[in-house]
Structure formats: C-alpha cells, structure tokens
Design an enzyme around this catalytic site. Structure first.
Site, PDB file in Angstrom:
ATOM      1  N   HIS A  16     106.430  17.971  60.379  1.00 50.06           N
ATOM      2  CA  HIS A  16     106.398  18.089  61.849  1.00 50.06           C
ATOM      3  C   HIS A  16     108.493  18.039  62.040  1.00 50.06           C
ATOM      4  O   HIS A  16     108.650  17.149  62.210  1.00 50.06           O
ATOM      5  CB  HIS A  16     106.313  16.919  62.712  1.00 50.06           C
ATOM      6  CG  HIS A  16     106.419  16.918  64.388  1.00 50.06           C
ATOM      7  ND1 HIS A  16     104.922  16.732  65.041  1.00 50.06           N
ATOM      8  CD2 HIS A  16     106.705  17.741  65.205  1.00 50.06           C
ATOM      9  CE1 HIS A  16     105.552  16.595  65.807  1.00 50.06           C
ATOM     10  NE2 HIS A  16     106.120  18.254  66.364  1.00 50.06           N
ATOM     11  N   HIS A  18     111.117  20.801  63.776  1.00 53.36           N
ATOM     12  CA  HIS A  18     111.485  22.066  64.604  1.00 53.36           C
ATOM     13  C   HIS A  18     113.048  22.288  64.044  1.00 53.36           C
ATOM     14  O   HIS A  18     113.990  21.684  64.811  1.00 53.36           O
ATOM     15  CB  HIS A  18     112.078  21.815  66.231  1.00 53.36           C
ATOM     16  CG  HIS A  18     109.778  21.873  66.960  1.00 53.36           C
ATOM     17  ND1 HIS A  18     109.361  22.173  66.792  1.00 53.36           N
ATOM     18  CD2 HIS A  18     109.573  20.367  67.056  1.00 53.36           C
ATOM     19  CE1 HIS A  18     108.082  21.356  68.025  1.00 53.36           C
ATOM     20  NE2 HIS A  18     108.546  20.139  67.162  1.00 53.36           N
ATOM     21  N   HIS A 196     100.112  21.524  69.002  1.00 45.97           N
ATOM     22  CA  HIS A 196     101.054  19.345  69.213  1.00 45.97           C
ATOM     23  C   HIS A 196     100.316  19.033  70.304  1.00 45.97           C
ATOM     24  O   HIS A 196      99.489  19.656  71.314  1.00 45.97           O
ATOM     25  CB  HIS A 196     102.254  19.700  70.488  1.00 45.97           C
ATOM     26  CG  HIS A 196     103.797  19.838  69.405  1.00 45.97           C
ATOM     27  ND1 HIS A 196     104.057  20.899  68.961  1.00 45.97           N
ATOM     28  CD2 HIS A 196     104.386  19.699  69.360  1.00 45.97           C
ATOM     29  CE1 HIS A 196     104.400  20.822  67.796  1.00 45.97           C
ATOM     30  NE2 HIS A 196     105.581  20.297  68.829  1.00 45.97           N
ATOM     31  N   GLU A 199     100.501  13.930  72.880  1.00 47.86           N
ATOM     32  CA  GLU A 199     102.336  13.543  72.724  1.00 47.86           C
ATOM     33  C   GLU A 199     102.401  13.012  74.375  1.00 47.86           C
ATOM     34  O   GLU A 199     102.487  11.572  74.419  1.00 47.86           O
ATOM     35  CB  GLU A 199     103.372  14.243  72.716  1.00 47.86           C
ATOM     36  CG  GLU A 199     105.177  13.941  72.639  1.00 47.86           C
ATOM     37  CD  GLU A 199     106.056  14.475  72.753  1.00 47.86           C
ATOM     38  OE1 GLU A 199     105.236  16.921  72.476  1.00 47.86           O
ATOM     39  OE2 GLU A 199     107.076  14.861  72.464  1.00 47.86           O
ATOM     40  N   ASP A 277     110.996  15.189  64.620  1.00 44.77           N
ATOM     41  CA  ASP A 277     110.122  16.090  65.988  1.00 44.77           C
ATOM     42  C   ASP A 277     111.828  17.020  65.593  1.00 44.77           C
ATOM     43  O   ASP A 277     111.745  17.807  65.288  1.00 44.77           O
ATOM     44  CB  ASP A 277     110.382  15.483  66.446  1.00 44.77           C
ATOM     45  CG  ASP A 277     109.473  15.995  67.479  1.00 44.77           C
ATOM     46  OD1 ASP A 277     109.356  17.406  67.747  1.00 44.77           O
ATOM     47  OD2 ASP A 277     108.954  15.402  69.030  1.00 44.77           O
ATOM     48  N   ASP A 278     112.424  16.658  66.320  1.00 45.43           N
ATOM     49  CA  ASP A 278     113.791  17.257  66.703  1.00 45.43           C
ATOM     50  C   ASP A 278     115.181  16.457  66.416  1.00 45.43           C
ATOM     51  O   ASP A 278     116.119  15.695  67.494  1.00 45.43           O
ATOM     52  CB  ASP A 278     114.050  17.605  68.188  1.00 45.43           C
ATOM     53  CG  ASP A 278     112.752  18.515  68.264  1.00 45.43           C
ATOM     54  OD1 ASP A 278     112.932  19.078  67.934  1.00 45.43           O
ATOM     55  OD2 ASP A 278     111.870  17.700  69.280  1.00 45.43           O
TER      56      ASP A 278
HETATM   57  N1  ADE Z   1     109.219  21.185  70.750  1.00 41.12           N
HETATM   58  C1  ADE Z   1     110.576  21.056  70.633  1.00 41.12           C
HETATM   59  N2  ADE Z   1     110.112  19.742  69.959  1.00 41.12           N
HETATM   60  C2  ADE Z   1     109.262  19.356  71.308  1.00 41.12           C
HETATM   61  C3  ADE Z   1     108.314  18.193  71.426  1.00 41.12           C
HETATM   62  N3  ADE Z   1     108.420  16.740  70.547  1.00 41.12           N
HETATM   63  N4  ADE Z   1     107.301  18.618  71.541  1.00 41.12           N
HETATM   64  C4  ADE Z   1     106.053  19.743  72.272  1.00 41.12           C
HETATM   65  N5  ADE Z   1     107.131  20.731  72.498  1.00 41.12           N
HETATM   66  C5  ADE Z   1     108.988  20.310  71.818  1.00 41.12           C
HETATM   67 ZN    ZN Z   2     107.086  18.360  67.919  1.00 36.99          ZN
END
Ligand code: ADE
Ligand code: ZN
Length: 337
Positions: A16, A18, A196, A199, A277-278
C-alpha cells in the site's frame, strides 16, 4: 539481534504505497524549479510545517497540490526511482505501487507520460536494485464513474503492465458501489481489484468493496473491527488488510499510537500487513512504520515476522515467486528470532 536491527533487516513487501505520496519535499522543490512552477511555500521547512492534518481531506488537498509539479516522463521516473532507492535501504524486496492517473490527466498530462516514467523506473528497480514490483491503477473516488471508465479505457494498451485497479481519495460520501460498473469492466479485462475502505468510512464500505467490487484486498480496513460478522468473514476468507499505522496516526484515524488496532487485528487472526501509504507526508517508510508500532504496542519478533509474511502471502506475486521470497523470509526469521 535487537528488535530494532531485526526490523531493519527483515525482508519486506509493501502492498500500500501511493507513488505521489512518496514525493519528498526536496525532490518536489527540485522538480518545481526545473519546470518553472511556483510552489505555495518558498522554503522546504515551511512546506513541511504544513504537513499537519486533522483528517484525510486536509491531507489530500496538500497531496494533490504537490503532484501539480510533475509534468514530464522524467519527473515520474525521478519520483519512482527515489522511492525505490529509499526502500532498497530498508530491505523491501517487493512493492505494489498505486498511481492516480486522474490526478495528472485532469491537468493535461497524458496517461502515457505518467505510466512510461513509472514503468521505466520500475524496470531499473528490478535490474539495478533487484526489487520486484507490481503497478496498481487507482481511481479517484471523488470523481464520477464516467471519468473512471474513461481512465480504464485509456489504460487498456498497458493492460499487461498493470496488475490491478484500486480506489482511493475522499472516502466519506463516496462508497465503493459508486464504481461497480468500472470494476466489473476492469474484471472483464483481467485486472485484479483492491479498494481503500474503512479508513474514515464505515464498515459497510468494507462490505461494499468485497461484495460490489470483488476486491482481493482491503486497503486500511480499520473500521472493519466495528462489525464482528465482517471480521469473521475477513478471517475466514483470508482477505489481506493493508494497514498504514503512521498514516492512521497523522490523519487522526487513531487518537494515538498506543490505541492503534494493529495488534488486535493480528490476535483476531486477520491477515494484516503494515505499509507506509504516503511516506513523504506521514513521517516514514516501511521500517519506521514497523519500528513505531513495535515500540507503541510492544510487538515481538514473531509479530513482525507474521506481518511481513502476511505481506508476501497477500501480494499479487505468482505462487512460485511468493514461495521463493517466503523461503528467504523464513530463513531470516529462523536465524535471528
Ligand atoms: N490517496 C493517497 N493516500 C490516501 C489515503 N490514505 N486514503 C485515501 N486516498 C489516498
Ligand atoms: Zn492509501
């Protein structure tokens, strides 16, 4: 071996991530300058100070603004290559990367430009760093189904380069079933599916992702714990959850790290994995996520091993490739437990 060294050295898979969320401020400033694009902040430190989020939407607004400086194939190459170099230092052997084509096509950058840059870096990642990878095309759920369908159509010439479709962006008010037709078409074209769900959205969205989109994994899935029947289903079907602890903390999905449900999920028998994630926005890549959770929840080497094993098992690698990587993982664990 200390737990810290164990976490740093254990072979990892990331499921996971991005790619736009791996855009470190230093590289963002460099590319912005190269492309003559003004940024809202004149200094890197000021940009970093803005990385304080109260919810998913506040993060997304900044994340999309950052992606605006990506223009050329070389930009997408540099972005992806920087991520691969970083995870190579953390012993990540396999990664499954989301890209959000609509973030770029919506501002006039062609799908070809985006994917060619990413694919070239992934090829170099394999050849020069030995990192295996898969690419997942993620639809932006705040846009409509027509836009997603059009994006899917544009992606078809690259069908063999994309393993799955996904669904991300603003969850609340955009349930998975909104994209049922798109995911149906994607399945007919041979793509696997993830989404997703849970969350910020309710457990019903997790059910919808499973039932309406036929996903093979749930990205996040934290809110699934609100529904015991859903937990039972996820355990029984061995559906992987790609959980992102530092993301959950930064986006206030959890109040504090000690309240994170990761250990509870493991103990319930869920096929839970840890992911970044990011990472450029949330303060860490794979190792930092695992280390932080190990400290907050008193995880053992066995817990870390289980999390890493779940990731290889839940990946979209072939069974042969999985077996090979799991063999290396098991050997590491046996030697260092
Ligand atoms: N796009 C990038 N990170 C995300 C996340 N954690 N949840 C939803 N969309 C995303
Ligand atoms: Zn994500």
């Amino acid at each position: 071996m200390t737990l810290e060294s164990f976490i740093k050295k254990i072979p990892k898979a990331e499921l996971h991530l991005h790619i736009e969320g791996s855009f470190e401020p230093e590289l963002m400033f460099k590319i912005a300058k190269r492309n003559n694009i003004p940024l809202k902040y004149s200094k890197i430190e000021d940009l970093k100070k803005a990385y304080n989020f109260n919810n998913l939407q506040e993060f997304l607004d900044i994340y999309y603004a950052g992606a605006n400086v990506l223009i050329t194939e070389q930009d997408f190459y540099d972005l992806t290559w920087a991520y691969l170099v970083k995870i190579n230092q953390q012993n990540v052997k396999h990664t499954e990367i989301f890209f959000d084509p609509q973030t770029h096509t919506g501002r006039g950058i062609s799908f070809d430009t985006v994917i060619k840059g990413i694919l070239k870096a992934l090829k170099d990642g394999k050849e020069k760093l030995g990192i295996s990878s898969k690419l997942i095309l993620s639809f932006l759920r705040h846009l409509d189904q027509a836009d997603a369908l059009h994006t899917l159509q544009t992606a078809l010439p690259y069908k063999t380069d994309i393993i799955a479709v996904g669904l991300d962006s603003s969850e609340l008010g955009n349930p998975p079933y909104k994209f049922k037709k798109t995911f149906q078409k994607a399945a007919n074209e041979g793509f696997l599916a993830v989404a997703h769900a849970g969350e910020e959205g309710p457990s019903e969205y997790v059910w919808s992702a499973l039932q309406d989109l036929n996903v093979k994994r749930i990205d996040h899935g934290n809110k699934a714990l609100d529904d015991p029947e859903l937990v039972q289903f996820l355990v029984k079907k061995k559906i992987p959850l790609t959980v992102c602890p530092l993301s959950n903390f930064k986006l206030k999905v959890v109040k504090n790290l000690k309240k994170h449900p990761l250990k509870t999920m493991l103990d319930l028998g869920l096929k839970v994995t840890v992911n970044s994630d990011d990472p450029a926005y949330f303060g860490g890549y794979m190792t930092e996520n695992l280390l932080t959770m190990a400290n907050a929840l008193n995880l053992t080497k066995e817990d870390i091993y289980k999390l890493c094993r779940n990731a290889f098992e839940g990946s979209f690698l072939s069974q042969t490739e999985k077996n090979k990587m799991i063999k290396d993982l098991d050997a590491f664990y046996l030697k260092n437990k």
